[in-house]
Design an enzyme around this catalytic site. Structure first.
Site, short mmCIF file in Angstrom:
data_model
loop_
_atom_site.label_atom_id
_atom_site.label_comp_id
_atom_site.label_asym_id
_atom_site.label_seq_id
_atom_site.Cartn_x
_atom_site.Cartn_y
_atom_site.Cartn_z
N ASP A 35 22.00 9.66 -8.25
CA ASP A 35 22.55 8.97 -7.08
C ASP A 35 21.44 8.16 -6.40
OD1 ASP A 35 23.54 8.17 -4.62
OD2 ASP A 35 24.70 10.00 -4.32
N ASP A 75 26.35 12.46 0.84
CA ASP A 75 27.31 13.45 0.32
C ASP A 75 28.39 13.73 1.36
OD1 ASP A 75 25.59 13.73 -1.88
OD2 ASP A 75 24.67 15.59 -1.14
N ASP A 124 33.27 20.71 -1.96
CA ASP A 124 33.86 19.39 -2.15
C ASP A 124 34.16 18.78 -0.78
OD1 ASP A 124 35.35 17.18 -2.73
OD2 ASP A 124 36.98 18.26 -3.74
CA CA Z 1 25.28 11.86 -2.98
#
Ligand code: CA
Length: 304
Positions: A229, A272, A287
């Site tokens: 990422d 995130d 999640d």
């Molecule tokens: Ca990320």
């Protein structure tokens, strides 16, 4: 006619396809992006990745705010206020649940402070509610009195301009103005004017309900969570400004607090928290889509 077209640009209005009513809040949800954010890039790719659809599938009505990707909290907050007013007029909705990431949390708090009648709740996700040393460093980096500062300012603005171009309603960018409103000093001044939900203790919880508006917060404390990422580079550099204190790569753990702190140490970094990039995060971490869905259910259970 002009007003109607502006409204359509301002919000990607949801097309409900509810599979259940788990997330069916009483008031519509408005997702508010942070700096270097957008609503739905190219009309396809959500900033809150996968989250609008998941909330709609749970029966929620969801709108996406498209604010200036880089500008001061006052400019962005006024823009959000204008758009909520227009949305209320167009849809008949009277109040909104604002779920906001990063600088978006300050924009949402601004609206809740000046127009609490429009806001049912503010949820801060990785919000710099006490400012961030990353902004302090960025302001120093873009000092317009030096050629290097001016160059870095132009590079930041160029990056922001690209992100603005892909959003549904391109607006002028000014990264330095945005950073100037996120410094620890500037946010202390902001909090004096708009204290609702801000903890009195540096790392405590704030009042859960002020002027009828409910306040909630989430935050993360991870830095680099996924090798592929590219935004992990940004959080790794940001982490250097915190002198070892817990943070998500952009915002400190205690700074993320506001009102009812649901959890301040998700194993997520700053991106995130909105399921970016492309859902890349650490293995075996919660999640984000499920966490947003559960939060919508929390709002629903609170009658919001
Ligand atoms: Ca990320």
């Amino acid at each position: 006619m002009r007003l109607v077209s502006a409204l359509i640009c301002a919000f990607a209005v949801a097309a409900p396809a509810a599979a259940d009513d788990y997330a069916r809040t009483r008031h519509p949800i408005v997702l508010v992006h942070g700096m270097f954010g957008f609503d739905r890039a190219f009309g396809q790719y959500d900033y809150f990745l996968g989250i609008p659809h998941a909330l709609e599938a749970g029966g929620a009505t969801v709108y996406l705010a498209d604010l200036p990707t880089a500008n001061s909290t006052t400019v962005r907050g006024e823009e959000l206020l204008l758009r909520l007013d227009r949305l209320a007029a167009a849809t008949g909705a009277q109040r909104f649940n604002l779920i906001a990431h990063s600088q978006g949390a300050l924009d949402a708090r601004y609206v809740a402070s000046v127009r609490p009648d429009l806001v049912a709740s503010v949820t801060s996700i990785g919000g710099p509610n006490r400012g961030t040393p990353v902004a302090d460093a960025s302001v120093a980096m873009t000092d317009p009195s030096t050629w290097l500062g001016r160059l870095q300012q132009r590079l930041f603005d160029a990056f922001a301009s690209v992100l603005e171009l892909v959003s549904s309603n391109p607006q002028p960018v000014d990264v330095r103005a945005g950073m100037l409103s996120l410094t620890t000093t500037a946010v202390a001044q902001f909090n004096a004017l708009h204290p609702q939900g801000v903890p009195v203790d540096a790392c405590g919880e704030g009042e859960a309900v002020v002027d009828g508006v409910h306040y909630y917060a989430f935050g993360g404390t991870a830095i680099a969570t996924n090798l592929v990422d590219p935004t992990d580079l940004m959080t790794s550099v940001g982490n250097l400004s915190f002198a070892g204190a817990d943070n998500d790569g952009q915002v400190g753990r205690c700074s993320s607090h506001l009102g009812d702190v649901i959890r301040d140490n998700y194993p997520w970094n700053h991106w995130d928290e909105v399921n970016q990039v492309a859902g890349l995060r650490g293995w075996f971490t919660p999640d984000p889509v499920a966490v947003y869905r559960a939060h919508a259910n929390r709002l629903k259970s609170a009658g919001l």
